[in-house]
Design a protein around this motif. Structure first.
Motif, PDB file in Angstrom:
ATOM      1  N   SER A   1       0.822  -1.208   0.000  1.00  0.00           N
ATOM      2  CA  SER A   1       0.000   0.000   0.000  1.00  0.00           C
ATOM      3  C   SER A   1       0.857   1.259   0.000  1.00  0.00           C
ATOM      4  N   SER A   2       1.994   1.205   0.686  1.00  0.00           N
ATOM      5  CA  SER A   2       2.854   2.387   0.788  1.00  0.00           C
ATOM      6  C   SER A   2       3.683   2.614  -0.472  1.00  0.00           C
ATOM      7  N   GLN A   3       4.060   1.542  -1.174  1.00  0.00           N
ATOM      8  CA  GLN A   3       4.889   1.676  -2.366  1.00  0.00           C
ATOM      9  C   GLN A   3       4.409   0.715  -3.461  1.00  0.00           C
ATOM     10  N   PRO A   4       3.217   0.881  -3.984  1.00  0.00           N
ATOM     11  CA  PRO A   4       2.680  -0.101  -4.930  1.00  0.00           C
ATOM     12  C   PRO A   4       3.537  -0.269  -6.177  1.00  0.00           C
ATOM     13  N   TRP A   5       4.221   0.809  -6.634  1.00  0.00           N
ATOM     14  CA  TRP A   5       5.038   0.696  -7.838  1.00  0.00           C
ATOM     15  C   TRP A   5       6.248  -0.233  -7.651  1.00  0.00           C
ATOM     16  N   ALA A   6       6.632  -0.470  -6.388  1.00  0.00           N
ATOM     17  CA  ALA A   6       7.817  -1.286  -6.125  1.00  0.00           C
ATOM     18  C   ALA A   6       7.524  -2.785  -6.223  1.00  0.00           C
TER      19      ALA A   6
END
Length: 876
Positions: free
Chosen positions: A132-137
């Motif tokens: 949720s905090s870094q979906p692109w990762a």
């Protein structure tokens, strides 16, 4: 220091080459590390777990960064059952790779294996936070799959995960093995076996040497195609002989075959790899229970729970294994224990529901299924059962003190009383014979849709080939409406299944499948000469070719037969063993074996103690079976022609003419003469065959062609005699029974009409012609009760002339003294045909009799009697 004083161009050139050399070294090191990592993955898939651990620890000690070595190390430690070491390795890994969601999902397995379930759940929640905090990762396919598995663990809808997460991962090329594994695992968890099979099937095409994928494919086939399952397991273990999941599925198969020795050998192999495997110890506990070894059962269960004392999977697995052996009471107790560990563990709740339904405890069973479906709308088995519950709620129940029979209302009205009468007759003959005490009532459910039968019996709708199943107190059966063009004697099926009720309850469900089936087929033959499997040319060939299964391993013949013929042969051989025991050692010996089984004795020891040593039993039975095979058409030559002769009509003709005493040659010549309409020659040939081989049921029987010959010659009496002889040996020849009714009716032989009508109804009770003839024949012989019952059923089958049916019912009821019933059916006849002269005459008779028999009623003196028009007959 000196470089500071060189020319700027020279300094630039030197710096560029130093950087290039450094980058080249890094690239070469990365290439070497990638190769080492690939090798380690190959070693892991081949089961070289210790080597993987050593390589991973060396790489990590050298400072290699990334999650992959950590994952391989932890997975290898788990595979070897080194759960505390895996816990420490997880802590080391997360300290260095805190953002890895793959490590956290793997950490869930590690922590659960060590009994730290709350922390395991926190690991899963951490995955959600990270994504949720870094979906692109986490958009690469492997991390998407990992996130999907986490979402499922947190209660996400399975369809959403498939459609929104796994579908996104499927856009990559090539697809990772993790995607196939995750989708297949999800499908198996939801009992969606077709999806599981297709998913794993695609996976093994892309990764043909992956044992995990072949194992998944084997599980997808487990409940449908055992042969395919065994092939997939063989491939999985070829690529990884130490693949514990495949070893354990092989154990489960061996337990189903009652080959406990081989199952324990496989368990030892599995524990050599993973001495702490909860599943391996759970299977060991189940085997100990089945072998009546309570202390071994207790110790094995204790070992299974050593690292995770409240692991619900352990008791679920023990209980499921016992239920697969029809030990539903004990299996249900284990499921309840699993639910005490985790009240929301759906596999245990679903299995408990199934156990209860198979024990006839419907109220709680259906309630639990509703709970499972409410929690998991995708679970195919739960959905099927919930749908079936709605169907069953519309069924009609027929009951007495001993039986509850559930059927569709239409079928109950048509042949429900026949079902009850048959079951009562079976109870009277079999219960006392075996000295059983039955739990009452026995529940029999007859399904008008084969898919409903399969769902009730197996949980899924696509399990063809079964006519009936008995669980001990509960019997499920297919209606005659489901058999299509097959001629199945439903009375024989129900007799067979009720015999299971007797023997299973007598032994407390502690009997091997072969003996249970063998006794039921044997009792079919005892009840009727046209019921049960009989010796035939195919079975003769199989016996004389050495295809008998050793008695000590006979249950295995039912699990993965090479063909439907081999499965039927397993039934026949089992019944032949029972017949051998009864003839050689007496019926009391058979009963004593059943009592020993009830007390927990092993089947082979029970047989040996009540007959003779198992080696002697197997040797003597082989002699007995061969003698029975050779007695079939003993004066006929049964040798078959060579394959090339069969393929060449001219060669076959020469072979047939040179073998005049051969069964196949005689039958071929008879058919050739029939084609040329040389009926007298056909009769001569077929009489020879029938005289030497009289027990010939089936569509290819010599009786059929011989009857055709008589009919073609206009010899009605000869045709009738041949068909009557055929009816004595075939329990499903409805066309023959119908023809015999026609011939007997033409000669006013009413007892023979009634007899063949009853034969017909034992196969197909859902059509009108046999009821009409049974009613007419019974009335002619003075059996009005049977005649009335037959015509009442006829009304349920939409007869072409309902007025005539009502009229005959009215006449017979009138003769029995039922004036009200006669009047009612007379009026119904006139409703259908208002100008039905005979019905009008009968109604006039009924009215006159009613007037004569009615008591005189004096008019009230204070009230004048007014004149009124005389009523017509139809207004009465």
């Amino acid at each position: 220091m000196l470089i500071r004083f060189v020319h700027p161009r020279v300094r630039w050139f030197c710096q560029r080459n130093i950087v290039g050399m450094f980058l080249g070294a890094l690239l070469m090191a990365g290439t070497l590390q990638a190769a080492e990592l690939d090798d380690a993955r190959v070693n892991f898939r081949e089961g070289q777990y210790e080597q993987v651990i050593s390589g991973a620890e060396a790489a990590l000690a050298a400072g290699v960064a990334g999650e992959s070595w950590h994952i391989l190390r932890i997975e290898s430690l788990l595979a070897l059952g080194r759960y505390p070491q895996a816990d420490r390795a997880l802590s080391d890994a997360l300290a260095k790779e805190a953002s890895s969601i793959r490590l956290r999902m793997l950490g869930r397995d590690v922590l659960r294996s060590n009994g730290r379930t709350e922390e395991a759940f926190e690991m899963v929640k951490a995955v959600r936070v990270l994504v949720s905090s870094q979906p692109w990762a986490y958009r690469d396919p492997v991390n998407l799959v990992t996130f999907g598995r986490a979402a499922l663990a947190l209660g996400a809808d399975a369809k959403d995960v498939l459609d929104r997460i796994y579908a996104l991962a499927e856009r990559s090329t090539p697809l990772p093995r993790e995607l196939y594994l995750a989708k297949g695992e999800l499908a198996l968890a939801k009992h969606d076996y077709p999806l599981a099979a297709s998913t794993y099937g695609e996976g093994v095409k892309q990764f043909p040497d992956d044992a995990d994928l072949h194992y998944g494919l084997a599980r997808a086939y487990e409940n449908g195609d055992r042969g395919a399952m065994l092939i997939s397991l063989e491939v999985a273990l070829r690529f990884n002989p130490r693949h514990v999941p495949s070893l354990l599925l092989s154990v489960e198969h061996r337990i189903a075959a009652e080959d406990y020795r081989e199952a324990e050998t496989l368990l030892s192999t599995a524990r050599e790899v993973n001495p702490a495997s909860p599943e391996a110890w759970a299977f060991q506990a189940a085997i100990a229970h089945l072998k009546s070894q309570p202390e071994g059962e207790r110790i094995s269960r204790q070992e299974a729970l050593r690292f995770w004392p409240t692991n619900p999977q352990v008791d679920h697995l023990i209980g499921r294994t016992l239920s697969q052996k029809y030990r539903f009471t004990e299996g249900a107790a284990y499921q309840r224990q699993a639910l005490r560990f985790d009240p929301e563990y759906l596999p245990a709740k679903s299995q408990l529901a199934s156990d209860l339904l198979r024990m006839g405890q419907d109220l709680e069973g259906w309630s639990l299924i509703q709970q499972v479906h409410a929690r998991d709308g995708y679970d195919v088995e739960a959905f099927n059962l919930v749908t079936l519950s709605d169907t069953l709620s519309k069924y009609t129940s027929l009951s007495n003190e001993d039986f509850i029979v559930r059927m569709t209302s239409h079928e109950a009205a048509v042949y429900g009383p026949r079902v009850m009468a048959l079951l009562m007759r079976a109870k009277e003959q079999l219960v006392d014979k075996y000295g059983a005490e039955l739990e009452r009532p026995t529940i029999v459910e007859i399904f008008a849709d084969q898919r409903d039968f399969a769902v009730r019996t197996f949980g899924v709708p696509d399990v063809p080939g079964y006519l009936g199943v008995c669980f001990g107190r509960v019997v499920t059966a297919n209606s005659p409406a489901t058999t299509g063009s097959q001629s199945v004697n439903w009375e024989a099926v129900l007799w067979h299944e009720f015999c299971h009720v007797v023997t299973l309850q007598l032994t407390k469900n502690k009997m091997p499948r072969w003996l249970s089936e063998g006794i039921s087929v044997y009792e079919e033959r005892q009840a009727s000469p046209v019921w049960g499997e009989q010796m035939n040319p195919r079975y003769r060939d199989m016996i004389l070719a050495g295809q008998l299964t050793p008695v000590s391993r006979l249950s295995s013949a039912f699990l993965a037969p090479r063909s439907p013929l081999h499965l039927q042969f397993a039934y026949f051989q089992s019944s032949l063993v029972v017949e051998f025991i009864v003839e050689r050692f007496g019926f009391e010996s058979l009963k004593a074996i059943l009592v020993d089984l009830r007390e927990g004795e092993d089947i082979n020891r029970a047989i040996a103690s009540r007959t003779t040593q198992m080696a002697n039993v197997e040797r003597e039975f082989s002699i007995y079976a061969k003698a029975r095979a050779e007695a079939l058409g003993a004066d006929l030559d049964w040798e078959k022609p060579a394959a090339e002769s069969v393929a060449d009509p001219v060669a076959f003709s020469r072979w047939a003419k040179s073998n005049p005493g051969n069964y196949w040659a005689i039958m071929w010549e008879a058919r050739e003469r029939a084609a040329r309409k040389e009926w007298e020659g056909v009769k001569t040939l077929l009489r020879r065959v029938i005289d030497k081989y009289p027990l010939q049921p089936g569509n290819d029987s010599a009786y059929r062609l011989l009857a055709e010959a008589h009919r073609s010659l206009g010899d009605t009496a000869g045709e009738r005699a041949v068909l009557a002889a055929f009816a004595e040996v075939d329990g499903g020849a409805v066309d023959v029974y119908l023809r015999l009714m026609e011939l007997a009716e033409a000669e006013a032989d009413w007892p023979e009409v009634a007899r063949n009508a009853q034969r017909f109804l034992a196969v197909n009770p859902l059509v009108a012609p046999p009821y009409r003839r049974l009613g007419q024949a019974s009335a002619e012989t003075g059996d009005l009760t049977v005649a009335i019952d037959a015509y009442r059923v006829l009304l349920e089958l939409n007869p072409t002339d309902p007025a005539d049916v009502h009229f005959h019912l009215a006449r017979w009821l009138h003769r029995q003294g039922d004036a009200e019933g006669a009047r009612r059916h007379t009026l119904r006849a006139l409703e259908e045909a208002p100008r039905f002269r005979e019905a009008l005459q009968l109604l006039q008779t009924l009215v006159r009799q009613a007037a004569v028999e009615a008591p005189a009623v004096a008019p009230e003196p204070t009230r004048p009697v007014l004149s009124a028009p005389q009523p017509t007959l139809l207004s009465l």
